[in-house]
Structures are given as structure tokens and as C-alpha cells.
Scaffold this motif. Structure first.
Motif, short mmCIF file in Angstrom:
data_model
loop_
_atom_site.label_atom_id
_atom_site.label_comp_id
_atom_site.label_asym_id
_atom_site.label_seq_id
_atom_site.Cartn_x
_atom_site.Cartn_y
_atom_site.Cartn_z
N GLY A 51 0.81 -1.22 0.00
CA GLY A 51 0.00 0.00 0.00
C GLY A 51 0.84 1.27 0.00
N PRO A 52 1.80 1.39 0.92
CA PRO A 52 2.60 2.62 0.95
C PRO A 52 3.41 2.86 -0.32
CG PRO A 52 2.82 1.43 3.02
CD PRO A 52 2.09 0.52 2.07
N MET A 53 3.66 1.81 -1.09
CA MET A 53 4.45 2.01 -2.31
C MET A 53 3.73 2.93 -3.29
SD MET A 53 6.16 -1.69 -2.98
CE MET A 53 6.88 -2.62 -1.62
N LEU A 282 7.81 14.14 9.14
CA LEU A 282 6.70 14.11 10.10
C LEU A 282 6.70 15.29 11.06
CD1 LEU A 282 6.46 10.29 10.77
CD2 LEU A 282 5.27 11.70 9.11
N GLU A 283 7.85 15.89 11.31
CA GLU A 283 7.83 17.04 12.21
C GLU A 283 7.58 18.35 11.46
OE1 GLU A 283 11.33 16.96 14.67
OE2 GLU A 283 10.52 15.37 15.95
N GLN A 284 8.23 18.47 10.27
CA GLN A 284 8.06 19.72 9.53
C GLN A 284 7.01 19.62 8.43
OE1 GLN A 284 11.97 20.66 8.08
NE2 GLN A 284 12.89 20.48 10.12
N GLY A 285 6.54 18.41 8.17
CA GLY A 285 5.46 18.25 7.19
C GLY A 285 5.88 18.40 5.74
N GLN A 286 7.17 18.32 5.43
CA GLN A 286 7.59 18.34 4.02
C GLN A 286 7.55 16.91 3.48
OE1 GLN A 286 11.04 20.76 3.05
NE2 GLN A 286 11.23 21.29 5.21
N PHE A 287 6.33 16.43 3.25
CA PHE A 287 6.14 15.02 2.91
C PHE A 287 6.88 14.61 1.63
CE2 PHE A 287 1.88 14.88 5.35
CZ PHE A 287 2.56 14.68 6.53
N ASP A 288 6.76 15.45 0.60
CA ASP A 288 7.35 15.07 -0.69
C ASP A 288 8.87 14.99 -0.61
OD1 ASP A 288 7.46 17.76 -0.20
OD2 ASP A 288 6.36 18.37 -2.01
N TYR A 289 9.47 16.02 -0.02
CA TYR A 289 10.94 16.08 0.10
C TYR A 289 11.45 14.90 0.91
CZ TYR A 289 15.49 18.24 1.07
OH TYR A 289 16.83 18.52 1.16
N SER A 290 10.80 14.63 2.03
CA SER A 290 11.22 13.55 2.91
C SER A 290 11.08 12.19 2.24
CB SER A 290 10.37 13.63 4.18
OG SER A 290 10.40 12.44 4.86
N THR A 291 10.00 12.01 1.49
CA THR A 291 9.82 10.75 0.77
C THR A 291 10.94 10.54 -0.25
OG1 THR A 291 7.45 10.98 1.01
CG2 THR A 291 8.20 9.40 -0.62
N GLY B 127 7.59 1.40 1.18
CA GLY B 127 7.18 2.76 0.86
C GLY B 127 7.97 3.81 1.61
N GLY B 128 8.50 3.44 2.76
CA GLY B 128 9.19 4.42 3.58
C GLY B 128 8.27 5.06 4.60
N THR B 132 3.95 5.51 4.36
CA THR B 132 3.25 4.63 5.29
C THR B 132 2.38 5.46 6.24
OG1 THR B 132 5.21 3.22 5.22
CG2 THR B 132 3.56 2.70 6.88
N TYR B 133 2.93 6.57 6.67
CA TYR B 133 2.19 7.45 7.55
C TYR B 133 0.91 7.96 6.87
CZ TYR B 133 1.04 11.67 10.18
OH TYR B 133 0.38 12.64 10.89
N LEU B 134 1.07 8.37 5.61
CA LEU B 134 -0.09 8.89 4.87
C LEU B 134 -1.16 7.82 4.71
CD1 LEU B 134 1.67 11.03 2.11
CD2 LEU B 134 0.39 11.84 4.11
N LEU B 135 -0.72 6.59 4.45
CA LEU B 135 -1.67 5.49 4.30
C LEU B 135 -2.43 5.25 5.60
CD1 LEU B 135 -2.46 2.90 2.42
CD2 LEU B 135 -1.04 1.72 4.08
N VAL B 136 -1.69 5.17 6.68
CA VAL B 136 -2.32 4.92 7.99
C VAL B 136 -3.31 6.03 8.31
CG1 VAL B 136 -1.86 4.79 10.47
CG2 VAL B 136 -0.42 3.54 8.89
#
Lengths: 322, 299
Positions: A51-53, A282-291, B127-128, B132-136
């Protein structure tokens, strides 16, 4: 001759096609209950591992929560380029590699050494006690482990500094030192994992045939000679395999311990890729950059693993890891 | 001459033995001492511990640290939460792992290879953290107790251990005999495989149970509410986060009493949080090591 073979194979193919469905139904009828048993675990893996992929695509996007994963706009490699160009990139890479290489080089020989010694200890009772004690730290949680480190190495109250002062040295601020951090990290790890690491080597040593020792004894070999010429050569394949396994995971150094041992003052040495991913994401919310950073790390990992696997296939007839 | 060599040999061996036991003894002490120190420090007078007077024996035995811990509702709440997460999580783990481990151990099972590949991929690629966080979050499981139980429900490593064990311990002849008697695969699994798998189930309970007990990441990432926190998150704030403040104070005199109490309970907190594992460990050690060895069989 060739033609007749072709002719003969044509009906056979048709026969196979005809039976494929039948064969599938036969297998299904036989095994459907086994598939049913697998189903819950397969579903879990599908949702929580695969799923996360789907979300990885945000590494290539400008993720806006409101637009969702699919709706956000593509920016291709912008996040990666930003990471490679940031001054943090080299620091993170250096810190990650320093910790893992140091842990590998310093920590790898200990379990082998200890297993060799344990194997030679004739007193069964003593051996049992040593084994019971040295396995124990393996089960201490990371939080407790880091709590112990901060307690023992505390500037004002830690036992280490108390000892230092009693020997006439100055107190040292271990937890706030960038130079001390890798040593704390690696040596506490050695303390915690060496015992557990011996299990596999002790098992390998236990499977050496007694004939070799008998023959050596008749030739008048001492225990030391037997360790040198029987134990170590017999252990070598296991050592190689374990070394390869460890090298393959060099970039996947754990998040938790580095994160828990971080203080504002040792950050220059303790910030590694995985802790940075957590903070930025998760702390700063830069989801795309962190991913993107996480994906970069994962890809390096896989490349390392493939290289190492190929090497191991070449080195040992035993074959690769997968 | 033969005799001389025997004497020489035994002398050499004696030296070797002495050195060997010496090195092992030193190692034993290095591992044991920090653990021992925590135990004695936990019931010594805090000022003696902070002053470095407690080294080999407890000094001015004092249980005030433990008293503070027992009065701290956060710790007990964390204990309770972790207990629930561990029990329910482990039950789920064992059910899923046995369920998939058994079919994978049958050589005739047609999905065997494909399912193994499907599982192995997740060992190396995922996914990393953020995806994973977004999915949850999308599943509505963020900040719920459910995620603490469900996270990590299947460990591929443990599936492989289980598969290897069942391959070696449930002979196909047994299954053939049962199927001739009209026993279905499901019935065979529940009536024969499970009762014969006691020792692998013990290994799984231990591995998964300890994982849940020590799990800190899941709570850190997914939980907001303090009353849902597992023990590890609570003890982190007690053990580590107050530390920096203590480090900033440069001499012992200026440590306030409050800080002294905070310092003194740390040893007790370590003991209390590790207690279930420590108590069970000596009895279960055999099973732990067995897991490593079964897992070492190449998959």
C-alpha cells in the motif's frame, strides 16, 4: 527429422492448452484451503507493505494534502535535486556511513572471537552462565539502552564522569560531543549485540566433526593450534556469509538509537538520513521532500545488496542470499 | 620423547585455558556490571548514587525511587497499554504467521514460489516512513490503539523461520495419511499442525511479544494522545528527555531536589520496564536461540 518433430509437437501443445484450465482447477480444488490460510497475511502485506508504495510517487511531486497523492502536480526530480544540492546532503551521508562502517569494522570481529573462546571452554557450567549473561542485553529495548547511556555518561551525575574525576581527569560532556557520539553509539552497540551474535558461530563450531579434533590430538596439537587450524578454517564460510549480510545493510542503519541519543549539541554527528527523514517529513510536514530522501536511501540499499549478493555468489559455492 | 611432548602440550593447554577463562571472565563482567549497577543503584539512596558512592554494593538502601514510580499514574497507564498492545498484537502475529507459514512449507503447494517472492520483496523495498504514515492516516488508524496492535503484524523473517520449522517437522507422509482418511487441509492444519508446532509457536510468541513490548517507533509516529502511549514512549520522556536539563547544570550542588528525584527514579524505571522480559528470559533462553538457528537455514 526436424519437420516431423514440429508436427509432433503441435498436437501436444494443443493438448497442454486444453488441460491448462483443467490443471488449474485441479490445483485449485486441491489447494484452495491452503490459499485460504495464507489470505489474512497476504492481505496484511498488500495493505501495509505494498500500500505505501503507491505513495512513493509524491517523491516526484509537489505534494499538497488538499489535492491528495494522485492529484498533486508532478515536479519530477526536483525534490532529489534539492536534496543533493543541500549542504545537509554530504553531512548526512558522511554521518550515516561513518556510523555504519565504524559499527561494522569494530563490531564484526567480536562475536567470532567470543564464539571461538566459548567453544574452547571445557567447563559446561561456566559456558552456560557466560552464554546466559551475554545474550541478555539483546532484549533490552532501544529506549532503555539509550537511557542507560545517557545515565552512565551524564555530565554531572554519570558514573563514568564520577570515575574520571576520581582519577583526576576533567569531566567530559559526552552527550554533547560530536566526537564522542560515534564511539558511544558503536561501543554500546557492541556491548548489546556481541553475545547474541555468537549464537550462529557457536552453532557452526558445534557442527565441526569430532574426527578432526581426534586426529589433531593424536598428532599432538595444542588447543591453540586446534583453534588456529581447525576452528577458524571451518568457521570461514559462516564468517564470509555474515560479513556479506552486514555489508548489504550498511545504509539501513537504525533510526531509533541515533534519534534517541541526539542532543542539540551532537547533531553534527548524530543526524543520519533516517532521522532527517523523520524530522523533515513528520515534524516539519515536508512530505514530498522527505519521501524523496527516503527513496534515495532505499535505492542505494538495494544496489548495495545486489552488488554484495553477486559477490557472494562468486565467492562461495553456497550461492547468494537470494 | 612422546612423554615430553605430552607434558609440553598440556602445559601449553593449561596456559591457553587460563587465558581463555580470564578473557571470558572479563567479558562476563563487562556485560554484567552495567546491569548490576542499575539494580543496586535503583534501591540506593539517590544522593549516594549521584555522588558516585555506589560502585559495588548498594548504599543506604532506600526505596523512595520505587515509591515515586508506583505513584506515577503515567507509568502504570503506559504499562497497561503496552500489556494490551503486546497481548493482542502477538495473538494476531502468531495467527497470521502460522497461517501463511504452513502452506509455504508444503512443497506441493502451487502458490509457494510466487508468495515467497511477494513476501521477500517487502524485506528489501518499502514505501518508507512518510508514505506509510499517509496510508495509515487515510485508513483512519492514526492515533488509535488499533495501529499499535496491527503494525508489523507479519514479519517476513519470522514467516521464513516458521516455514523452515514446519518443513522439517510436519512430514508429508503424515498429511498423505490424513488425506486418505478424508481429512481436509484446513482440518489437518488445526487438528494436527498446530498441536505439533508448540515449540515454533513459543519462538514466535517470544519474538513478536518482545518486539511489541520494546516497540517505540509506532507510538512515536502515530500516537498523539498521552493516554494511549505505550510504556516505551513514557520511559523515554522520563529517561532521556529530562537528561539534557540535568546536563546543563554544571555542578552537583546546584541540582535541585526535583531533579534529584527525577534522576533517582531512572534506575527504577529501567528495572520496572524491563521486568517482564528479565523475569521470563532465563526460562525461555533456549527458545530464543532456537529461533536464530532455525532462521539460519537458507530460505
Amino acid at each position: 527429422m526436424v519437420a516431423s518433430k514440429k508436427q509432433a509437437s503441435a498436437p501436444a501443445e494443443m493438448l497442454q492448452q486444453k488441460t491448462f484450465k483443467q490443471r488449474f482447477m485441479k490445483v485449485w480444488n486441491r489447494d484452495w484451503q491452503l490459499f485460504l490460510l495464507c489470505l489474512p497475511a497476504l492481505l496484511y502485506v498488500a495493505v501495509f507493505c505494498y500500500g505505501p508504495m503507491y505513495g512513493i510517487q509524491i517523491a516526484f511531486k509537489d505534494y499538497v494534502a488538499r489535492k491528495g497523492i494522485a492529484g498533486s502536480e508532478w515536479v519530477m526530480f526536483d525534490n532529489f535535486i534539492r536534496f543533493f544540492n543541500s549542504p545537509n546532503f554530504w553531512i548526512l551521508l558522511r554521518n550515516t556511513l561513518t556510523l555504519s562502517l565504524y559499527a561494522l569494522i569494530a563490531g564484526f570481529p567480536f562475536p567470532i572471537f567470543l564464539a571461538l573462546l566459548l567453544n574452547q571452554a571445557a567447563n559446561k557450567k561456566f559456558r552456560k552462565i557466560v552464554q546466559t549473561v551475554i545474550y541478555a542485553p539483546h532484549f533490552i529495548s532501544v529506549v532503555v539502552m539509550c537511557g542507560m547511556i545517557t545515565l552512565f555518561f551524564s555530565y554531572s551525575t554519570g558514573i563514568v564522569n564520577t570515575l574520571l574525576t576520581s582519577f583526576g581527569f576533567d569531566r567530559f560532556f559526552f552527550m554533547g560531543s560530536e566526537t564522542a557520539f560515534p564511539h558511544l553509539y558503536v561501543w554500546s552497540d557492541i556491548w548489546q549485540s556481541t553475545g547474541w551474535g555468537t549464537i550462529i558461530y557457536i552453532a557452526a563450531l558445534g557442527s565441526i566433526s569430532q574426527d578432526q579434533y581426534e586426529a589433531a590430538k593424536i598428532d599432538g596439537a595444542s588447543k591453540w593450534k586446534m583453534l588456529l587450524y581447525i576452528d577458524i578454517p571451518n568457521l570461514l564460510p559462516t564468517i564470509v556469509t555474515m560479513f556479506i549480510l552486514r555489508t548489504g545493510s550498511i545504509m539501513s542503519i537504525g533510526f531509533q538509537k541515533a534519534f534517541l541519543l541526539q542532543t542539540s549539541m551532537n547533531l553534527g554527528a548524530s543526524e543520519i538520513i533516517s532521522t532527517y527523514v523523520y524530522k523533515v517529513g513528520l515534524e516539519q510536514g515536508q512530505f514530498d521532500y522527505s519521501t524523496a530522501i527516503g527513496l534515495f536511501n532505499n535505492i542505494i540499499n538495494i544496489i548495495l545488496l545486489l552488488i554484495v549478493n553477486k559477490l557472494s555468489k562468486k565467492l562461495s559455492e553456497n550461492g547468494g542470499l537470494f | 620423547m612422546n612423554q615430553a611432548s605430552t607434558v609440553k602440550r598440556s602445559k601449553e593447554d593449561l596456559l591457553f585455558d587460563i587465558l581463555n577463562y580470564l578473557v571470558l571472565g572479563v567479558f562476563l563482567i563487562i556485560v554484567l556490571y552495567p546491569l548490576y549497577f542499575i539494580v543496586i543503584a535503583s534501591f540506593s539512596d539517590p544522593s549516594s548514587v549521584l555522588g558516585g558512592e555506589v560502585v559495588f554494593l548498594p548504599k543506604n538502601v532506600d526505596f523512595s525511587g520505587y515509591k515515586t514510580i508506583f505513584e506515577d499514574t503515567r507509568i502504570w497507564n503506559g504499562y497497561y497499554n503496552t500489556f494490551i498492545y503486546t497481548i493482542l498484537g502477538t495473538i494476531l502475529n502468531v495467527m497470521l504467521t502460522m497461517g501463511i507459514g504452513y502452506p509455504l512449507s508444503r512443497r506441493y503447494f502451487s502458490g509457494r514460489k510466487a508468495i515467497m517472492i511477494y513476501l521477500m520483496i517487502t524485506m528489501y523495498f518499502g514505501g518508507g516512513m512518510v508514505p506509510t504514515y499517509l496510508l495509515v492516516k487515510d485508513l483512519g488508524l492514526r492515533n488509535t490503539s488499533t495501529i499499535m496492535i496491527v503494525m508489523g503484524a507479519v514479519s517476513v523473517f519470522n514467516v521464513i523461520i516458521t516455514r523452515s520449522f514446519l518443513e522439517a517437522n510436519i512430514p508429508s507422509e503424515l498429511e498423505e495419511a490424513a488425506s486418505i482418511d478424508g481429512c481436509s487441509q484446513l482440518k489437518f492444519f488445526f487438528k494436527m499442525v498446530l498441536p505439533l508446532s508448540g515449540s515454533i509457536i513459543a519462538v514466535l510468541i517470544l519474538y513478536y511479544g518482545i518486539w511489541h513490548w520494546n516497540d517505540y517507533m509506532t507510538g512515536l509516529i502515530y500516537l498523539d494522545d498521552g493516554d494511549k502511549f505505550p510504556l516505551q514512549l513514557i520511559i523515554r520522556s522520563l529517561l532521556i528527555q529530562t537528561q539534557v536539563a540535568a546536563n546543563d547544570v554544571s555542578d552537583i550542588e546546584s541540582l535541585s531536589d526535583r531533579l534529584k528525584v527525577a534522576e533517582s527514579i531512572k534506575y527504577g524505571v529501567i528495572i520496572i520496564s524491563s521486568l517482564p522480559v528479565l523475569v521470563l528470559y532465563p526460562f525461555l533462553q533456549k527458545h530464543f536461540t532456537k529461533g536464530v538457528l532455525v532462521g539460519a537455514v537458507k530460505g
